[in-house]
Write an enzyme that holds these catalytic residues in place. Structure first.
Site, PDB file in Angstrom:
ATOM      1  N   HIS C  97      10.117  -5.383   6.655  1.00  0.00           N
ATOM      2  CA  HIS C  97       9.682  -4.065   7.144  1.00  0.00           C
ATOM      3  C   HIS C  97       8.297  -4.141   7.776  1.00  0.00           C
ATOM      4  CE1 HIS C  97      13.129  -2.010   5.868  1.00  0.00           C
ATOM      5  NE2 HIS C  97      12.718  -1.464   4.747  1.00  0.00           N
TER       6      HIS C  97
ATOM      7  N   TYR D  51       6.306   5.217  -2.440  1.00  0.00           N
ATOM      8  CA  TYR D  51       7.553   4.651  -1.911  1.00  0.00           C
ATOM      9  C   TYR D  51       7.280   4.063  -0.542  1.00  0.00           C
ATOM     10  CZ  TYR D  51       9.808   7.106  -5.726  1.00  0.00           C
ATOM     11  OH  TYR D  51      10.176   7.532  -6.983  1.00  0.00           O
ATOM     12  N   GLU D  52       7.919   2.960  -0.211  1.00  0.00           N
ATOM     13  CA  GLU D  52       7.628   2.313   1.076  1.00  0.00           C
ATOM     14  C   GLU D  52       7.924   3.237   2.250  1.00  0.00           C
ATOM     15  OE1 GLU D  52       9.972  -1.247   0.996  1.00  0.00           O
ATOM     16  OE2 GLU D  52      11.793  -0.256   1.688  1.00  0.00           O
ATOM     17  N   SER D  53       8.694   4.282   1.980  1.00  0.00           N
ATOM     18  CA  SER D  53       9.000   5.261   3.034  1.00  0.00           C
ATOM     19  C   SER D  53       7.781   6.098   3.398  1.00  0.00           C
ATOM     20  CB  SER D  53      10.128   6.184   2.558  1.00  0.00           C
ATOM     21  OG  SER D  53       9.766   6.810   1.340  1.00  0.00           O
ATOM     22  N   GLY D  54       6.740   6.069   2.552  1.00  0.00           N
ATOM     23  CA  GLY D  54       5.518   6.788   2.890  1.00  0.00           C
ATOM     24  C   GLY D  54       5.117   7.901   1.937  1.00  0.00           C
TER      25      GLY D  54
END
Lengths: 293, 256, 293, 256
Positions: C97, D51-54
């Site tokens: 990512h 979370y890596e999603s932000g």
């Protein structure tokens, strides 16, 4: 503020008080002057009046910057006296705005440098050996680099934050986020403390997370004579008037005595400034958005 | 006296005419800002004003007193971080026109806003680059607004803050600069343009009633000029009305 | 949408349809399938169901990605069949990512590469020669690099935009901004078009400026079965159900016939899906802020 | 039967106990998410979930079905772009605990989530790294949750997606990795920890009623163990009540 500066700003520190025209934390600068910090390396894109005052007060050993003027009003004369050899010695390290932004971006990412396509044809690399170059591992193109800037302490003024320092800023964002993440210690100064629920109601507005913040200080009008969008306008008369004050070392000394050393805290400053209400922002409240799912 | 106007008004009108509708402009405070808003009010309603402070598509309700004026944010289309302004807009090549000014502009369009005299022991310490270095390098083209004065137009600048068309004899292409640099200099008496062959600023157009000698008197090198010089039209009644009644009613920038 | 895809998505293009879980533009993906585009290089951090469908439909020549699973529900079987040599050949270029984000960041800044402290000890550089390294001009440290990704066209789904494409997104932001700035052409698809004044009322919410946008398309429910914060929830049943559909090439072909080729546009898709109202978002509207001065 | 519990419940409880109050945790979906929320509900109310999603400081009102679930955003403290997540939070060193899982975990804690078999001609193509590679490199320490199974714990992984403690004999320090890597592996029968001297995963604690042989049976290498093995306490009544009644009432993740 007294406690925050006493605890987190030390003699010899590299200090960043950021805010591009907007949200410049004069309250913190004045407190650093009052506590007579010395040998500071002051870094800002635009030193502005706040660093001119700190230089005059003898806080600075070195200045790292990219544009040292009094926006729309003239010169920073304390800075100029030092730079023109007519004042206390002040070491200068000079970049362009993009270069300073890149230095803080590298610092925030904890990388040792940042890459730009810039500076070819300018004399800046000639006078600043920290502007170097790197070859692209794919194209072979030679690009310019600047080193990371990782301050000991960064002070950011924000419109609001919760008690943990989760800070929300709107209007001009400058490089506050990068400066805060690049810094070892972070002081957040706000116009108002709000409940955590107010921050959580609009998480996309949060620019600095509390997890990187070491101290939170409430200081209404803390950015005067600069401005805080939605709270108060820039005190442009003060900026114009600074030309006359800073031009005369004695007048500048008198200003510091009267408005900094002579006062105990920001509340006294606000009172002494008199009618700041004239700067109070008009209401232009935007609509909210739906975070439901 | 309705036909009389100040040099500032003329410079602003001339700069405004240089802007095409729909262009993306990196705006400075003062005359550049007035020129952009004059253009928006006349022939270029879709001009996109971007300030290095991060305001994109600004429509200032008042005359901004600084490049970070809150009036540039209120009602704008977007606020960008400065990292995005320099990386995603300027370095990305999205800025079509940049405005620059300077204490010194030399024969090849090199601009100095850093020091007069030696860098380490300057006689006058100027503010420095700000965003000027990267604007001169990346903007597709840049416009310079400056009054004629031998000190302001020396043969060679003391310090190159913003590169022009020849740097120690090397061209912009040789140095890898994406933008075309300062292609036009709007002065208070005439317009100078770069000669693409030599990289030198040459006289190309005179303001009404101005003689070539008056222009040369304000230039620190042997100024060359086109064989056929065009005459620049004075500000129209409409331009003057907008400048005086709407854009700068307090005459902050247009007095002289 | 038909016109936008016809005009801006060409055979052989490098295409990015971004959106991390949030705002994945299935409407655009389906239209690209309907217009039978071929030899596309599809780039996304998470190919997700949309690229699994485009791979099954034969649109893709190459996939550039960092995580190819069906989040929380299983595999992308069209992708797996290709990767496991049991389907049409598909060239793979794989990063993490962070690597994909870095590639798009470099693309957005129009730099040829981006620098990271990453990949040491992993096998990724062994199988992907585009992961290289550079030496820091200050510390000598060797850091890893990835090349810029500059797509021919990027498609971003946003909650709202004005007619010029000034797009506002809230909730998860993913890498949409970077992808849009990195791209030669940009298509913005929105849940609703709003008046320019609505955008100008809250400029800090704007993620993509109209000046880089080539086409604006209104497509309510355009991100289904993914979600749009404040508009509708993720259709998780569909994601779970995809496991069964994509596992069986015949079932997948039937799905494409029924829900893509068999339909003329998104409105027909919404109608065919039936009761999407069950996914309609609840109201959690935040307070506005003051932009006055 | 109130004292009985599933392996998932035990693994979740054990993982939760590994988290200290106030720590900043990079969370994954499934058991890691449950473990974090169990810790928040018990001994670590100030745990910061990222979370890596932000989503930063997420307080999900429902069990998130994906790492980008809208419930992670609603009511969170901040939403970061993914560029900021990886550069300003992870690479910056702000993440204290990362969670990883994997199809294969080897003797030295190397994890494979990319392919089973040869990379170019895999027998099973797995999703790939996602953020796992950089989490394993940068998080101050990482916790691995995985059920014992010889295929899941081979002597050597087919592909190193996330580096452990020895890579071709080289240490993390030699390779310049900032984080400590996978220091603990929480399985369904026991806890493995890294031996800081050898970089090898060794058996350090057994779950109630589990024999060393049962653990060894699920490991693809000659498993070493501490001389004195501690016994891990089973989930408390409170932990079970929270897991079953509050955190996963539909038994989405805790059934087995």
């Amino acid at each position: 503020m007294r406690e925050a500066v006493a605890a987190h700003v030390r003699d010899g520190d590299t200090v960043v008080i950021e805010g591009f025209t907007h949200l410049i934390c004069f309250a913190a600068g004045h407190e650093i002057i009052r506590q007579r910090r010395r040998d500071l390396t002051l870094c800002r894109l635009t030193p502005d009046l706040i660093y001119d005052q700190m230089i005059a007060a003898g806080c600075a050993r070195k200045l790292v910057f990219s544009w040292a003027g009094n926006p729309g009003a003239g010169s920073l004369h304390a800075f100029r006296r030092a730079a023109e050899g007519m004042g206390p010695t002040l070491e200068l390290e000079e970049y362009s705005h993009f270069g300073m932004v890149a230095r803080l971006s590298a610092g925030a990412a904890r990388l040792p440098f940042w890459t730009m396509r810039n500076y070819m044809g300018t004399d800046l690399p000639r006078v600043n050996p920290m502007i170097r170059s790197v070859s692209c591992p794919y194209t072979g193109e030679v690009l310019s680099t600047v080193p990371a800037l990782n301050p000991d302490v960064t002070i950011v003024h924000a419109q609001r934050a919760d008690a943990q320092g989760n800070a929300q800023i709107w209007g001009l964002l400058g490089v506050q986020k990068e400066a805060a993440f690049a810094s070892d210690r972070v002081i957040v100064v706000v116009e108002e403390i709000v409940d955590e629920s107010a921050i959580r109601a609009d998480p996309n507005r949060t620019v600095i997370p509390g997890l990187i913040v070491d101290a939170v200080v409430v200081e209404p009008w803390g950015a005067h004579p600069s401005y805080a969008q939605g709270y108060y306008d820039r005190d442009n008369e003060f900026y114009i008037g600074w030309e006359k004050i800073s031009r005369d070392p004695a007048a500048l000394a008198r200003y510091l005595d009267e408005f900094v050393y002579g006062l105990g805290n920001r509340a006294e400053y606000v009172e002494k400034c008199g009618d700041l209400e004239r700067l109070r922002a008009s209401e232009r409240i935007c609509a909210g958005v739906n975070y439901g799912f | 006296m309705e036909s009389s106007y100040t040099p500032s008004e003329m410079m602003t009108a001339v700069a405004a005419r240089e802007l095409r509708d729909g262009e993306v402009v990196f705006v400075g405070i003062g005359l550049p800002n007035l020129a952009c808003n004059l253009a928006r009010a006349t022939h270029a309603p879709n001009l996109v004003l971007i300030y290095e402070s991060g305001a994109v598509g600004a429509v200032p309700e008042r005359l901004p007193v600084s490049i970070g004026d809150p009036a540039l944010v209120t009602g704008s289309l977007m606020v960008s971080s400065m990292a995005d302004v320099f990386q995603c807009l300027l370095q990305n090549g999205r800025i079509e026109v940049g405005f620059l000014g300077g204490a010194q502009i030399d024969r090849y369009g090199n601009i100095n806003t850093t020091v007069v005299g030696d860098y380490t022991r300057p006689t006058v310490r100027l503010p420095g680059s700000g965003g000027a270095a990267e604007i001169a390098i990346h903007a597709r083209r840049t416009l310079v607004i400056s009054r004629l004065d031998r000190r302001a137009f020396p043969e060679t600048v003391d310090f190159i803050t913003s590169p022009g068309h020849r740097i120690n004899g090397r061209t912009r292409r040789e140095l890898g600069m994406p933008g075309a640099g300062p292609t036009k200099v709007v002065t208070d008496k005439a317009i100078l343009e770069v000669n693409p062959l030599t990289g030198e600023l040459v006289l190309t157009a005179l303001y009404p009633g101005v003689e070539v000698a008056q222009v040369a008197a304000g230039i620190g090198w042997a100024l060359r000029s086109w064989d056929r010089l065009s005459e620049v039209a004075p500000p129209s009644e409409r331009e003057l009305r907008l400048l005086r009644d709407v854009l700068d009613p307090k005459r902050l920038y247009l007095k002289q």
